[in-house]
Design an enzyme around this catalytic site. Sequence first.
Site, PDB file in Angstrom:
ATOM      1  N   LYS A  48       4.990   7.605 -10.985  1.00 40.87           N
ATOM      2  CA  LYS A  48       6.107   6.624 -10.818  1.00 40.87           C
ATOM      3  C   LYS A  48       5.628   5.506 -11.253  1.00 40.87           C
ATOM      4  O   LYS A  48       6.329   4.681 -11.897  1.00 40.87           O
ATOM      5  CB  LYS A  48       6.584   7.003  -9.299  1.00 40.87           C
ATOM      6  N   ASN A  49       4.649   4.788 -10.451  1.00 42.46           N
ATOM      7  CA  ASN A  49       4.243   3.481 -10.520  1.00 42.46           C
ATOM      8  C   ASN A  49       3.611   2.796 -11.875  1.00 42.46           C
ATOM      9  O   ASN A  49       3.694   1.819 -12.168  1.00 42.46           O
ATOM     10  CB  ASN A  49       3.083   3.173  -9.318  1.00 42.46           C
ATOM     11  N   CYS A  85      11.369  -4.652   3.322  1.00 45.12           N
ATOM     12  CA  CYS A  85      11.375  -3.355   3.243  1.00 45.12           C
ATOM     13  C   CYS A  85      10.787  -2.606   4.498  1.00 45.12           C
ATOM     14  O   CYS A  85      10.526  -3.173   5.630  1.00 45.12           O
ATOM     15  CB  CYS A  85      10.392  -2.775   2.271  1.00 45.12           C
ATOM     16  N   ARG A 132       7.174  -8.105   2.408  1.00 41.76           N
ATOM     17  CA  ARG A 132       6.888  -7.823   1.005  1.00 41.76           C
ATOM     18  C   ARG A 132       7.513  -8.924   0.260  1.00 41.76           C
ATOM     19  O   ARG A 132       8.240  -8.979  -0.474  1.00 41.76           O
ATOM     20  CB  ARG A 132       7.489  -6.432   0.473  1.00 41.76           C
ATOM     21  N   ASP A 149      -1.452   3.552  -0.539  1.00 45.92           N
ATOM     22  CA  ASP A 149      -0.322   4.448  -0.765  1.00 45.92           C
ATOM     23  C   ASP A 149      -0.925   6.022  -0.201  1.00 45.92           C
ATOM     24  O   ASP A 149      -0.205   6.856  -0.189  1.00 45.92           O
ATOM     25  CB  ASP A 149      -0.027   4.709  -2.051  1.00 45.92           C
ATOM     26  N   ARG A 165      12.103   9.960  -3.811  1.00 45.41           N
ATOM     27  CA  ARG A 165      11.698   8.756  -4.741  1.00 45.41           C
ATOM     28  C   ARG A 165      10.364   8.881  -5.360  1.00 45.41           C
ATOM     29  O   ARG A 165      10.165   8.298  -6.300  1.00 45.41           O
ATOM     30  CB  ARG A 165      11.872   7.626  -3.628  1.00 45.41           C
TER      31      ARG A 165
HETATM   32  C1  UD1 Z   1       2.806  -1.716  -5.803  1.00 46.01           C
HETATM   33  C2  UD1 Z   1       3.111  -0.182  -5.576  1.00 46.01           C
HETATM   34  C3  UD1 Z   1       3.168   0.221  -4.138  1.00 46.01           C
HETATM   35  C4  UD1 Z   1       1.791  -0.041  -3.608  1.00 46.01           C
HETATM   36  C5  UD1 Z   1       1.384  -1.294  -3.601  1.00 46.01           C
HETATM   37  C6  UD1 Z   1       0.027  -1.592  -3.397  1.00 46.01           C
HETATM   38  C7  UD1 Z   1       4.666  -0.043  -7.528  1.00 46.01           C
HETATM   39  C8  UD1 Z   1       6.069   0.280  -7.766  1.00 46.01           C
HETATM   40  N1  UD1 Z   1       4.647  -0.056  -6.152  1.00 46.01           N
HETATM   41  O1  UD1 Z   1       3.652  -2.418  -4.937  1.00 46.01           O
HETATM   42  O2  UD1 Z   1       3.200   1.610  -4.159  1.00 46.01           O
HETATM   43  O3  UD1 Z   1       1.641   0.224  -2.069  1.00 46.01           O
HETATM   44  O4  UD1 Z   1       1.383  -1.842  -5.272  1.00 46.01           O
HETATM   45  O5  UD1 Z   1      -1.025  -1.023  -4.106  1.00 46.01           O
HETATM   46  O6  UD1 Z   1       3.855   0.050  -8.081  1.00 46.01           O
HETATM   47  N2  UD1 Z   1       2.165  -9.759  -2.193  1.00 46.01           N
HETATM   48  C9  UD1 Z   1       2.369 -11.213  -2.150  1.00 46.01           C
HETATM   49  N3  UD1 Z   1       3.300 -11.868  -2.908  1.00 46.01           N
HETATM   50  C10 UD1 Z   1       3.868 -11.488  -3.980  1.00 46.01           C
HETATM   51  C11 UD1 Z   1       3.509 -10.058  -4.178  1.00 46.01           C
HETATM   52  C12 UD1 Z   1       2.731  -9.175  -3.462  1.00 46.01           C
HETATM   53  O7  UD1 Z   1       1.846 -11.698  -0.997  1.00 46.01           O
HETATM   54  O8  UD1 Z   1       4.500 -11.900  -4.736  1.00 46.01           O
HETATM   55  C13 UD1 Z   1       1.379  -9.169  -1.381  1.00 46.01           C
HETATM   56  C14 UD1 Z   1       2.102  -7.935  -0.792  1.00 46.01           C
HETATM   57  O9  UD1 Z   1       2.591  -8.480   0.447  1.00 46.01           O
HETATM   58  C15 UD1 Z   1       0.756  -6.741  -0.333  1.00 46.01           C
HETATM   59  C16 UD1 Z   1      -0.028  -7.265  -1.531  1.00 46.01           C
HETATM   60  O10 UD1 Z   1       0.247  -8.509  -2.106  1.00 46.01           O
HETATM   61  O11 UD1 Z   1       0.112  -7.418   0.863  1.00 46.01           O
HETATM   62  C17 UD1 Z   1      -0.235  -6.191  -2.494  1.00 46.01           C
HETATM   63  O12 UD1 Z   1       1.133  -6.000  -3.075  1.00 46.01           O
HETATM   64  P1  UD1 Z   1       1.607  -5.771  -4.465  1.00 46.01           P
HETATM   65  O13 UD1 Z   1       0.165  -5.013  -5.102  1.00 46.01           O
HETATM   66  O14 UD1 Z   1       2.321  -6.617  -5.250  1.00 46.01           O
HETATM   67  O15 UD1 Z   1       2.422  -4.312  -4.307  1.00 46.01           O
HETATM   68  P2  UD1 Z   1       3.701  -3.957  -5.058  1.00 46.01           P
HETATM   69  O16 UD1 Z   1       3.505  -4.234  -6.656  1.00 46.01           O
HETATM   70  O17 UD1 Z   1       5.238  -4.269  -4.468  1.00 46.01           O
END
Ligand code: UD1
Length: 416
Positions: free
Chosen positions: A22-23, A116, A121, A304, A396
């Site tokens: 999915k990701n 969420c 997030r 995850d 999902r």
């Molecule tokens: C993706 C995955 C999710 C997984 C996560 C971490 C998808 C669709 N989802 O989510 O399943 O749990 O990676 O492996 O691929 N952060 C910030 N600012 C930002 C973005 C992120 O501070 O703008 C922080 C988040 O709060 C978190 C960390 O960075 O603590 C990692 O998040 P991120 O890797 O961005 O997760 P997603 O891409 O949302």
Amino acid sequence: MDKLLITGGRPLEGTVPISGAKNAALPIMAATLLASGVHTLRNVPRLRDTRTFARVLELLGAKVAFDGNVCTIDSTGVNSVEAPYELVKTMRASIYVLAPLLARFGAARVSLPGGCAWGPRPVNLHLSGLQAMGAALDIEHGYIVGRDVKLIGGRFGFDVVSVGATAQLMMAAVLAQGTTVLENVAVEPDVTALGDALVACGARIEGLGSRNLTIHGVATLKPIDATIIPDRIEAATFAAAAAMTGGRLRLERVVPAHFEAVLRKLEEAGSTVERAPDAVTVTGPSRPRAVNVVTQPFPGFPTDMQAQMIAVCALASGTSLIEDTVYLDRFTHVPELARMGASIELRGNVAVVRGVDRLYGAPVMATDLRASASLVLAGLAANGDTLIDRIYHLDRGYETLEKKLGAVGARIERIS
Ligand code: UD1
């Protein structure tokens, strides 16, 4: 609303074909907006999230068709730049359309995702990274708005490793004017798979798979023809199911290196793991041993899989410490597992799991995707019946979960 009824206590044995990730599928679906034309994505999992993403692309004007696991996306007719709140709030990954829209049309209006189930997030890294590439973005009435944007190469260093923001900035940089340097990027297989798909259609990306990327913008890209990589989290969840039920599962169509951190922990907990180039066989112990886990960005133990690992440790001999350093609040499964007899104490972002001899079936409620998976695992190993409510979360991210589990001996039934 559908529920899952699981009668636990049977070791799982047999072969499980693992679906596409999915990701990895979602950012590549977004990347089809970068080039006008007909794109072919193979091994796309049929999930609620991939359907929702298809809907987002359709609202923008693309034509999307599924034939089994082959998804064809014609992005020629894209004529809108708006991703509405109604869809983005149901799936945060919709924000992936932001960079492709800015790159192709110089404009975008994408809803901010909001919070969420496990915390705020933020998307600040997506926004500041795009701003470093010349995109002046405003927040208007809950939407991220860009007008007359011309992306230019820039330098951006991540202070937090982010999967989503890395994918977002890669998609912006491949069509930006000039060279972009991204430092401390995510190296999750899903990110590298996006990079590989982009390179195959003409993008110039150096350093894929490493922490630093240099991306030379090109004027246009060819349509994508890509096969989605196997879902390492689905594979790791089934590996945990074998470990927890004292079963033996052969997982086929996987890349073992993609979930090596999980396999090593399951071995430490007493499982035997046999690795082949594209398959893994996991044989569970009669009872797992306690292990300590700290989640980290790839190649570390994935957040995850934190919930599923807590389920395994709930039945282990001894006390396990499970720390989530990526999402500090992602523990909504803990009180539900406690309803099944687990003994878990939360100390901030650390779960202290005191293994019990038995879990007992109970009615429980799924709260998010991976939390739901942990309840399924607990239900498979528990004595008696577990009824899991709100399983749309599972839909999902796990393709035909009850069918795959049923085929390896689980007693599991979907109740409408
Ligand atoms: C993706 C995955 C999710 C997984 C996560 C971490 C998808 C669709 N989802 O989510 O399943 O749990 O990676 O492996 O691929 N952060 C910030 N600012 C930002 C973005 C992120 O501070 O703008 C922080 C988040 O709060 C978190 C960390 O960075 O603590 C990692 O998040 P991120 O890797 O961005 O997760 P997603 O891409 O949302």
